[in-house]
Design a protein around this motif. Structure first.
Motif, mmCIF file in Angstrom:
data_model
loop_
_atom_site.group_PDB
_atom_site.id
_atom_site.type_symbol
_atom_site.label_atom_id
_atom_site.label_comp_id
_atom_site.label_asym_id
_atom_site.label_seq_id
_atom_site.Cartn_x
_atom_site.Cartn_y
_atom_site.Cartn_z
ATOM 1 N N GLU A 67 0.864 -1.195 0.000
ATOM 2 C CA GLU A 67 0.000 0.000 0.000
ATOM 3 C C GLU A 67 0.888 1.228 0.000
ATOM 4 O OE1 GLU A 67 -4.014 -1.200 2.540
ATOM 5 O OE2 GLU A 67 -2.453 -0.021 3.497
ATOM 6 N N ALA A 68 0.846 2.011 -1.063
ATOM 7 C CA ALA A 68 1.756 3.162 -1.108
ATOM 8 C C ALA A 68 1.326 4.160 -2.169
ATOM 9 C CB ALA A 68 3.188 2.693 -1.392
ATOM 10 N N VAL A 69 1.940 5.331 -2.083
ATOM 11 C CA VAL A 69 1.814 6.371 -3.093
ATOM 12 C C VAL A 69 3.226 6.858 -3.399
ATOM 13 C CG1 VAL A 69 1.435 8.157 -1.325
ATOM 14 C CG2 VAL A 69 0.750 8.588 -3.678
ATOM 15 N N GLY A 70 3.496 7.181 -4.654
ATOM 16 C CA GLY A 70 4.842 7.607 -5.002
ATOM 17 C C GLY A 70 4.871 8.408 -6.286
ATOM 18 N N ASP A 71 6.087 8.840 -6.639
ATOM 19 C CA ASP A 71 6.308 9.644 -7.840
ATOM 20 C C ASP A 71 7.045 8.818 -8.881
ATOM 21 O OD1 ASP A 71 5.240 12.019 -6.680
ATOM 22 O OD2 ASP A 71 7.129 12.328 -5.620
ATOM 23 N N VAL A 72 6.589 8.877 -10.108
ATOM 24 C CA VAL A 72 7.295 8.225 -11.206
ATOM 25 C C VAL A 72 8.614 8.962 -11.431
ATOM 26 C CG1 VAL A 72 7.257 7.698 -13.672
ATOM 27 C CG2 VAL A 72 5.173 7.442 -12.303
ATOM 28 N N VAL A 73 9.739 8.235 -11.368
ATOM 29 C CA VAL A 73 11.047 8.871 -11.560
ATOM 30 C C VAL A 73 11.789 8.339 -12.783
ATOM 31 C CG1 VAL A 73 11.363 9.492 -9.146
ATOM 32 C CG2 VAL A 73 12.135 7.251 -9.934
ATOM 33 N N ARG A 74 11.365 7.199 -13.313
ATOM 34 C CA ARG A 74 12.018 6.678 -14.504
ATOM 35 C C ARG A 74 11.068 5.726 -15.210
ATOM 36 N NH1 ARG A 74 17.517 3.881 -13.241
ATOM 37 N NH2 ARG A 74 17.853 5.921 -12.247
ATOM 38 N N LEU A 75 11.136 5.721 -16.540
ATOM 39 C CA LEU A 75 10.286 4.851 -17.347
ATOM 40 C C LEU A 75 11.154 4.000 -18.261
ATOM 41 C CD1 LEU A 75 7.689 7.576 -18.353
ATOM 42 C CD2 LEU A 75 7.195 5.645 -16.854
ATOM 43 N N GLY A 76 10.787 2.726 -18.379
ATOM 44 C CA GLY A 76 11.449 1.873 -19.341
ATOM 45 C C GLY A 76 10.990 2.188 -20.750
ATOM 46 N N PRO A 77 11.577 1.525 -21.738
ATOM 47 C CA PRO A 77 11.134 1.745 -23.130
ATOM 48 C C PRO A 77 9.638 1.470 -23.280
ATOM 49 C CG PRO A 77 13.160 0.443 -23.051
ATOM 50 C CD PRO A 77 12.673 0.548 -21.640
ATOM 51 N N ASP A 78 8.998 2.183 -24.184
ATOM 52 C CA ASP A 78 7.562 2.013 -24.438
ATOM 53 C C ASP A 78 6.759 2.271 -23.164
ATOM 54 O OD1 ASP A 78 8.141 1.210 -27.085
ATOM 55 O OD2 ASP A 78 8.440 -0.844 -26.396
ATOM 56 N N ALA A 79 6.787 3.505 -22.714
ATOM 57 C CA ALA A 79 6.127 3.870 -21.452
ATOM 58 C C ALA A 79 4.697 3.374 -21.423
ATOM 59 C CB ALA A 79 6.150 5.381 -21.269
ATOM 60 N N PRO A 80 4.299 2.731 -20.325
ATOM 61 C CA PRO A 80 2.932 2.215 -20.244
ATOM 62 C C PRO A 80 1.916 3.323 -20.036
ATOM 63 C CG PRO A 80 4.056 1.888 -18.167
ATOM 64 C CD PRO A 80 5.084 2.442 -19.123
#
Length: 351
Positions: A67-80
């Motif tokens: 259970e958590a909330v967070g910030d996206v800091v990096r995306l792999g190829p082909d961002a979902p």
């Protein structure tokens, strides 16, 4: 250290028994459609305490927490895509679902992705597996292809949003299974985190009467503040109801919920997730009473959005802040998992 460029992260690694230690581990290179999230705040679900105490089996060592909330800091190829169909972006504040499904098996294709034949779960995977950073008792978590992510609405506090990915979404699945609640008499059995959330959801859905049962007077008082019309000890009479949502997992409570269903009543079981004594069932009463008994375990992706919508609609009328303690640091995770339960339904950690 800038989390967008850091090579290491810190995790609270559960090594089995009551051993939890902080350790630094490398951040992995992301595969296609994977997402690296910096955890802002995570809450301690009771299931993790059950894991550490031995009541629930799980691989060790592992990083627990889901259970958590967070910030996206990096995306792999082909961002979902997020659940709204818009691609995720660095900087998005998000919550995510507990289960990661394959999307291709018969269960996924028929709308039961929560029971995917190849299901993986946040905070439930071995540290030695292909998904070591699966848990939220860490500064970072990796969310693989197949995970459900949802942007958190502006203005919704982290402490309110964090439980959405487990407790709140599970309740939304249970409420959906219960059918329309407007004008109905509803019993909520158990006033823990799920039960209190179910009270808020039932009130939001227009239930005419919401009766809560729990042995703890403090929890009963909390249920009243969230909109229950009455709160009773487990040995007090309840009266007939149209819908019963059982969240305590106690066999005696399951039997009692069955007993108080009126004709056409529906019982939703969501708390019975561990072995317990069998509950007798009178099939004649089920037949003559047109009763329905159904179970809910985990939830589907749309329930995560429903959870955030509920929290947004009710944030000014329900005292959600009372459910979560002030956050402590990551070094306190071991004590939270092995020590006595907190007075509030959820304890919070800010990694």
């Amino acid at each position: 250290m800038d989390p967008r460029t850091a090579d290491l992260t810190t995790v609270a690694l559960w090594e089995g028994g009551d051993v939890v230690r902080l350790t630094e581990v490398p951040l992995p290179d992301l595969k296609p459609r994977e997402v690296l999230v910096r955890v802002r705040l995570t809450t301690v679900c009771g299931s993790d305490r059950h894991t550490v105490s031995g009541r629930r089996s799980a691989p060790a060592p592992s990083v627990l927490g889901h259970e958590a909330v967070g910030d996206v800091v990096r995306l792999g190829p082909d961002a979902p895509l997020a659940d709204d169909g818009v691609p995720l972006a660095v900087g998005d504040r998000v919550v995510w679902g507990v289960t990661v499904a394959c999307g291709a098996c018969d269960r996924c294709l028929t709308g039961r992705s929560a029971k995917c034949r190849a299901v993986r779960k946040v905070g439930h995977e071995a540290f030695a597996s292909e998904w070591p950073l699966s848990g939220t008792y860490a500064r970072h978590v990796v969310l693989p292809d197949g995970a459900t992510l949802a942007r958190v609405p502006d203005g919704l506090p982290d402490a309110v949003a964090a439980p959405a990915g487990c407790a709140t979404a599970t309740v939304m699945a249970a409420v959906e299974a219960a059918g329309p609640l407007e004008g109905r008499r509803v019993l909520v059995s158990g006033a823990g985190m799920l039960g209190i959330t179910a009270v808020a959801a039932a009130r939001d859905a227009g239930a005419a009467e919401i009766v809560v049962t729990d042995p703890d007077p403090g929890r009963r008082g909390l249920a009243l503040r969230f909109g229950a019309t009455s709160a009773r000890a487990t040995d007090e009479p309840v009266g007939l109801v149209d819908v019963a949502i059982e969240l305590s997992g106690a066999s005696t409570a399951v039997a009692r919920a069955l007993d108080v269903l009126d004709v056409g009543g529906r019982l939703v079981l969501a708390g019975s997730v561990a072995p317990g004594p069998e509950v007798p069932l009178d099939p004649e009463r089920v037949v003559r009473g047109w009763l329905t008994v159904t179970g809910v375990h985990n939830y589907e992706p749309h329930h995560l959005r429903a959870a955030l919508d509920l929290l947004s609609r009710t944030r000014d009328v329900a005292p959600w802040h009372e459910l979560v303690t002030p956050a402590v640091d990551l070094a306190s995770v071991g004590a939270l998992l092995t020590g006595p339960p907190a007075a509030a339904p959820r304890t919070a950690v800010a990694p």
